[in-house]
Design a protein around this motif. Structure first.
Motif, PDB file in Angstrom:
ATOM      1  N   PHE A  72       0.840  -1.195   0.000  1.00  0.00           N
ATOM      2  CA  PHE A  72       0.000   0.000   0.000  1.00  0.00           C
ATOM      3  C   PHE A  72       0.879   1.250   0.000  1.00  0.00           C
ATOM      4  CE2 PHE A  72      -3.109  -3.014   1.768  1.00  0.00           C
ATOM      5  CZ  PHE A  72      -4.229  -2.679   1.017  1.00  0.00           C
ATOM      6  N   LYS A  73       0.489   2.233  -0.799  1.00  0.00           N
ATOM      7  CA  LYS A  73       1.219   3.492  -0.833  1.00  0.00           C
ATOM      8  C   LYS A  73       0.232   4.642  -0.631  1.00  0.00           C
ATOM      9  CE  LYS A  73       4.185   6.420  -3.734  1.00  0.00           C
ATOM     10  NZ  LYS A  73       5.183   6.670  -2.681  1.00  0.00           N
ATOM     11  N   PHE A  74       0.488   5.449   0.406  1.00  0.00           N
ATOM     12  CA  PHE A  74      -0.371   6.602   0.691  1.00  0.00           C
ATOM     13  C   PHE A  74       0.052   7.793  -0.164  1.00  0.00           C
ATOM     14  CE2 PHE A  74      -1.645   4.137   4.322  1.00  0.00           C
ATOM     15  CZ  PHE A  74      -2.933   4.553   4.560  1.00  0.00           C
ATOM     16  N   TRP A  75      -0.927   8.646  -0.457  1.00  0.00           N
ATOM     17  CA  TRP A  75      -0.678   9.790  -1.326  1.00  0.00           C
ATOM     18  C   TRP A  75      -1.465  10.997  -0.841  1.00  0.00           C
ATOM     19  CZ3 TRP A  75      -5.408  11.168  -3.288  1.00  0.00           C
ATOM     20  CH2 TRP A  75      -6.381  10.164  -3.352  1.00  0.00           C
ATOM     21  N   GLY A 133      -7.967  16.027 -13.583  1.00  0.00           N
ATOM     22  CA  GLY A 133      -6.707  15.530 -13.040  1.00  0.00           C
ATOM     23  C   GLY A 133      -5.712  16.625 -12.719  1.00  0.00           C
ATOM     24  N   ALA A 134      -6.195  17.802 -12.345  1.00  0.00           N
ATOM     25  CA  ALA A 134      -5.298  18.919 -12.046  1.00  0.00           C
ATOM     26  C   ALA A 134      -4.377  18.607 -10.868  1.00  0.00           C
ATOM     27  CB  ALA A 134      -6.109  20.175 -11.741  1.00  0.00           C
ATOM     28  N   ASP A 135      -4.865  17.823  -9.934  1.00  0.00           N
ATOM     29  CA  ASP A 135      -4.094  17.496  -8.731  1.00  0.00           C
ATOM     30  C   ASP A 135      -4.762  16.296  -8.083  1.00  0.00           C
ATOM     31  OD1 ASP A 135      -2.334  17.602  -6.557  1.00  0.00           O
ATOM     32  OD2 ASP A 135      -2.508  19.783  -6.345  1.00  0.00           O
ATOM     33  N   PHE A 136      -4.159  15.786  -7.020  1.00  0.00           N
ATOM     34  CA  PHE A 136      -4.812  14.737  -6.249  1.00  0.00           C
ATOM     35  C   PHE A 136      -6.196  15.220  -5.798  1.00  0.00           C
ATOM     36  CE2 PHE A 136      -0.358  13.326  -5.268  1.00  0.00           C
ATOM     37  CZ  PHE A 136      -0.458  12.076  -5.849  1.00  0.00           C
ATOM     38  N   ARG A 137      -7.101  14.288  -5.670  1.00  0.00           N
ATOM     39  CA  ARG A 137      -8.455  14.584  -5.231  1.00  0.00           C
ATOM     40  C   ARG A 137      -8.484  15.461  -3.984  1.00  0.00           C
ATOM     41  NH1 ARG A 137     -11.481  13.598  -0.542  1.00  0.00           N
ATOM     42  NH2 ARG A 137      -9.603  12.480  -0.009  1.00  0.00           N
ATOM     43  N   ASN A 172      -0.537   5.840 -13.588  1.00  0.00           N
ATOM     44  CA  ASN A 172      -0.186   5.482 -12.209  1.00  0.00           C
ATOM     45  C   ASN A 172      -1.033   6.315 -11.250  1.00  0.00           C
ATOM     46  OD1 ASN A 172       0.902   5.006  -9.681  1.00  0.00           O
ATOM     47  ND2 ASN A 172       3.026   5.207 -10.324  1.00  0.00           N
ATOM     48  N   PRO A 173      -2.022   5.710 -10.592  1.00  0.00           N
ATOM     49  CA  PRO A 173      -2.925   6.487  -9.727  1.00  0.00           C
ATOM     50  C   PRO A 173      -2.290   7.002  -8.443  1.00  0.00           C
ATOM     51  CG  PRO A 173      -3.385   4.142  -9.514  1.00  0.00           C
ATOM     52  CD  PRO A 173      -2.373   4.276 -10.616  1.00  0.00           C
ATOM     53  N   ASN A 174      -1.084   6.531  -8.092  1.00  0.00           N
ATOM     54  CA  ASN A 174      -0.446   6.920  -6.838  1.00  0.00           C
ATOM     55  C   ASN A 174       0.352   8.214  -6.922  1.00  0.00           C
ATOM     56  OD1 ASN A 174      -1.013   4.961  -4.729  1.00  0.00           O
ATOM     57  ND2 ASN A 174      -0.088   3.485  -6.109  1.00  0.00           N
ATOM     58  N   VAL A 175       0.657   8.631  -8.147  1.00  0.00           N
ATOM     59  CA  VAL A 175       1.445   9.849  -8.318  1.00  0.00           C
ATOM     60  C   VAL A 175       0.776  10.706  -9.387  1.00  0.00           C
ATOM     61  CG1 VAL A 175       3.618   8.730  -7.685  1.00  0.00           C
ATOM     62  CG2 VAL A 175       2.924   8.794 -10.099  1.00  0.00           C
ATOM     63  N   LYS A 176       1.164  11.972  -9.441  1.00  0.00           N
ATOM     64  CA  LYS A 176       0.723  12.793 -10.570  1.00  0.00           C
ATOM     65  C   LYS A 176       1.526  12.329 -11.783  1.00  0.00           C
ATOM     66  CE  LYS A 176       0.951  16.804  -8.202  1.00  0.00           C
ATOM     67  NZ  LYS A 176       0.797  18.257  -7.948  1.00  0.00           N
ATOM     68  N   ASN A 226      -3.384  14.908 -15.531  1.00  0.00           N
ATOM     69  CA  ASN A 226      -2.913  13.601 -15.061  1.00  0.00           C
ATOM     70  C   ASN A 226      -4.031  12.571 -15.187  1.00  0.00           C
ATOM     71  OD1 ASN A 226      -0.190  14.318 -13.628  1.00  0.00           O
ATOM     72  ND2 ASN A 226      -1.646  15.817 -12.828  1.00  0.00           N
ATOM     73  N   TRP A 227      -3.653  11.312 -15.204  1.00  0.00           N
ATOM     74  CA  TRP A 227      -4.568  10.161 -15.123  1.00  0.00           C
ATOM     75  C   TRP A 227      -5.587  10.118 -16.269  1.00  0.00           C
ATOM     76  CZ3 TRP A 227      -4.770  13.374 -10.439  1.00  0.00           C
ATOM     77  CH2 TRP A 227      -3.722  13.087  -9.552  1.00  0.00           C
ATOM     78  N   ALA A 228      -5.195  10.609 -17.437  1.00  0.00           N
ATOM     79  CA  ALA A 228      -6.093  10.562 -18.588  1.00  0.00           C
ATOM     80  C   ALA A 228      -6.122   9.147 -19.168  1.00  0.00           C
ATOM     81  CB  ALA A 228      -5.642  11.557 -19.649  1.00  0.00           C
ATOM     82  N   ASN A 229      -7.305   8.612 -19.349  1.00  0.00           N
ATOM     83  CA  ASN A 229      -7.490   7.293 -19.947  1.00  0.00           C
ATOM     84  C   ASN A 229      -8.551   7.378 -21.034  1.00  0.00           C
ATOM     85  OD1 ASN A 229      -5.884   5.092 -18.691  1.00  0.00           O
ATOM     86  ND2 ASN A 229      -6.806   5.875 -16.799  1.00  0.00           N
ATOM     87  N   THR A 230      -8.343   6.658 -22.121  1.00  0.00           N
ATOM     88  CA  THR A 230      -9.364   6.600 -23.155  1.00  0.00           C
ATOM     89  C   THR A 230     -10.620   5.930 -22.604  1.00  0.00           C
ATOM     90  OG1 THR A 230      -8.379   4.528 -23.897  1.00  0.00           O
ATOM     91  CG2 THR A 230      -7.757   6.537 -25.102  1.00  0.00           C
ATOM     92  N   LEU A 231     -11.750   6.293 -23.159  1.00  0.00           N
ATOM     93  CA  LEU A 231     -13.026   5.645 -22.836  1.00  0.00           C
ATOM     94  C   LEU A 231     -13.338   4.683 -23.979  1.00  0.00           C
ATOM     95  CD1 LEU A 231     -14.979   8.774 -21.569  1.00  0.00           C
ATOM     96  CD2 LEU A 231     -14.397   6.791 -20.175  1.00  0.00           C
ATOM     97  N   ASP A 232     -12.981   3.417 -23.781  1.00  0.00           N
ATOM     98  CA  ASP A 232     -13.149   2.456 -24.878  1.00  0.00           C
ATOM     99  C   ASP A 232     -13.397   1.027 -24.417  1.00  0.00           C
ATOM    100  OD1 ASP A 232     -10.621   1.819 -23.915  1.00  0.00           O
ATOM    101  OD2 ASP A 232      -9.564   2.624 -25.650  1.00  0.00           O
TER     102      ASP A 232
END
Length: 494
Positions: free
Chosen positions: A139-142, A304-308, A389-393, A407-413
């Motif tokens: 586990f990695k905290f962010w 994805g401007a920054d962490f939630r 990588n959801p743990n880092v920007k 950050n965290w851009a994923n295609t919708l497919d």
């Protein structure tokens, strides 16, 4: 007429910390709670219980979480969250407007205050479910947010109320504070409506910790602006601004960001006020892993401007400003496993479809052609060569779009596709009264009002525009303890 040394108005986290701190002086303390038992605790009861604190390593975490096991430590990368990191976060998200003296108290006293709370019976635990992802078996905290109260907000309130009962603090439910008893020499108590009957409660010192004005639809519209009467209230219906009003009526100086508030993405069909049976489950905070579209089917914000932790408290305002005051969050199967638990509750506004074309017809009040055009442009713009990588920007961004995703851009497919309807949920307002570093309420002449102290969400000056997640409970505890300690010392010296 009743008489006490210290009276605390409110019964949430800040108020109870104030009452417990005052009691350490050996003085007689009473807590006044407008709500009936079961609805008590203000906004604190509605929170998930996350609380931001400085820690320089596992030993600091162990000091406030003695139940931390060796296996948890071995399987977790907790990282650190230093004073400098906390200062930097406060400065950045408030656009350098946070009061430096208040920010310094918050940061430097965060860990000692949590340690003090453990002596009162409050228990803390790591936020595994919401603030850590498992990578390569560890586990990695962010995002600097690692600690939560056991049992969430309700658990925190229950622990503090049990401590108050053990320490002989009187708690009066269904007792609404109406006005302060004050004269040229300062504040001497509170006038209340107790189960509909007027009564005076005399005190040598009063601590106001009665929350912001977010439940007051008239004040929201007056101070936050147009359309804020249409927002949902995430928490207590009792946060009407009474504490702020009472203080101003006896000459307190308003302070802070009166046109600002903490506001999040909240289920579109949630009730007008918070529902304790659902708690914070109406929030929808996994938007960094998908896209958000408005009624025109268009994206309108950098998800994805920054962490939630650093964007969720300001994006409610952005959603409120969209046509119809709503948006839809869209996800495909690549990220469904990352969605937080609140996406799986029964009371959720959700649609699902195997194809994007089918989904377009199910997004209520959304232009389907606009949505499909947005997704087509989106899929072509995602920088797929950058690893996700959801743990880092991770810098997995987009190219050529009017509204970038950083950050965290994923295609919708990859169907089936899921979509969730959200509106604005206001948590608490940022405007309130000014206090000194000892928790004293200051007058319009910038002098402390004798016998009057304040803490919690009704104190202005700490937050502007936004806030780092988990800071509200920490600030409530830190400034609650400061105000209670000062009030108890003042009362004992009288």
């Amino acid at each position: 007429m009743s008489e006490y040394d210290v009276v605390v108005v409110g019964a949430g986290n800040a108020a109870m910390c104030a009452a417990l701190a005052a009691r350490e002086h050996g003085v007689k303390v009473a807590v006044l709670e407008w709500a009936a038992f079961g609805d008590h605790g203000g906004n604190s009861t509605f929170t998930a219980g996350a609380i931001r604190t400085v820690y320089n390593g596992v030993d600091d975490l162990r000091a406030i979480m003695p139940d931390l096991t060796e296996s948890e430590i071995a399987n977790t990368d907790f990282g650190v969250y230093t004073e400098d990191m906390f200062f930097d976060d406060m400065a950045r998200v408030t656009q350098n407007r946070t009061n430096p003296d208040m920010a310094e108290l918050l940061v430097k006293r965060s860990h000692p205050t949590l340690k003090w709370m453990t002596t009162k019976g409050v228990r803390f635990a790591p936020i595994y479910g919401r603030q850590a992802f498992k990578i390569d078996g560890k586990f990695k905290f962010w995002g600097g947010l690692t600690v939560e109260a056991v049992g969430g907000g309700p658990g925190l309130v229950e622990a503090l109320h049990k401590a108050a009962a053990r320490e002989g603090i009187d708690i009066m439910y269904e007792t609404r504070a109406v006005s302060l008893l004050a004269d040229d020499d300062g504040v001497h108590g509170v006038r209340v409506l107790q189960k509909g009957k007027s009564k005076e409660i005399r005190a040598k010192a009063v601590v106001l910790a009665a929350g912001g004005f977010q439940a007051n639809v008239e004040w929201r519209t007056r101070y936050l602006g147009p359309s804020w009467d249409l927002a949902k209230v995430r928490g207590s219906r009792f946060n009407m601004g009474d504490g702020i009003r009472m203080a101003i009526e006896v000459g307190a100086r308003p302070g802070g960001n009166w046109s600002g508030c903490h506001a999040v993405g909240w289920d579109r069909n949630a009730p007008e006020y918070g529902d304790l049976a659902v708690g914070d489950g109406f929030q929808k905070h996994s938007y960094p892993f998908g896209i958000m579209v408005n009624a025109d089917g268009e994206r309108f914000v950098d998800e994805g401007a920054d962490f939630r932790n650093y964007t969720y408290a300001k994006y409610g305002r952005v959603i409120l400003n969209q046509p119809g005051q709503f948006a839809w969050q869209i996800f495909d199967q690549k990220v469904v496993h990352l969605l937080r638990d609140e996406y799986r509750i029964r009371q959720v506004t959700k649609v699902q479809a195997d194809t994007l074309e089918e989904l377009a017809t199910k997004l209520e009040d959304v232009n389907p052609e606009g949505f499909l055009k947005t997704v087509k442009e989106w899929n072509a713009a995602v920088m797929q060569e950058v690893p996700f990588n959801p743990n880092v920007k991770d810098g997995r961004s987009t190219r050529g779009l009017k509204v970038v995703k950083s950050n965290w851009a994923n295609t919708l497919d990859q169907g089936p596709y899921l979509a969730f309807a959200v509106t604005c949920g206001v948590t608490f307002t940022f405007g309130g009264v000014r206090i000194t570093t000892d928790g004293e309420v200051t007058s319009v002449d910038d002098k402390p009002i004798p016998g009057l102290y304040a803490a919690g969400e009704m104190v202005g000056g700490l937050f502007y525009f936004n806030y780092p997640g988990g800071t509200g409970l920490c600030a409530g505890a830190v400034f609650g303890k400061i105000a209670g300690t000062s009030a108890g010392g003042y009362a004992k010296g009288k």
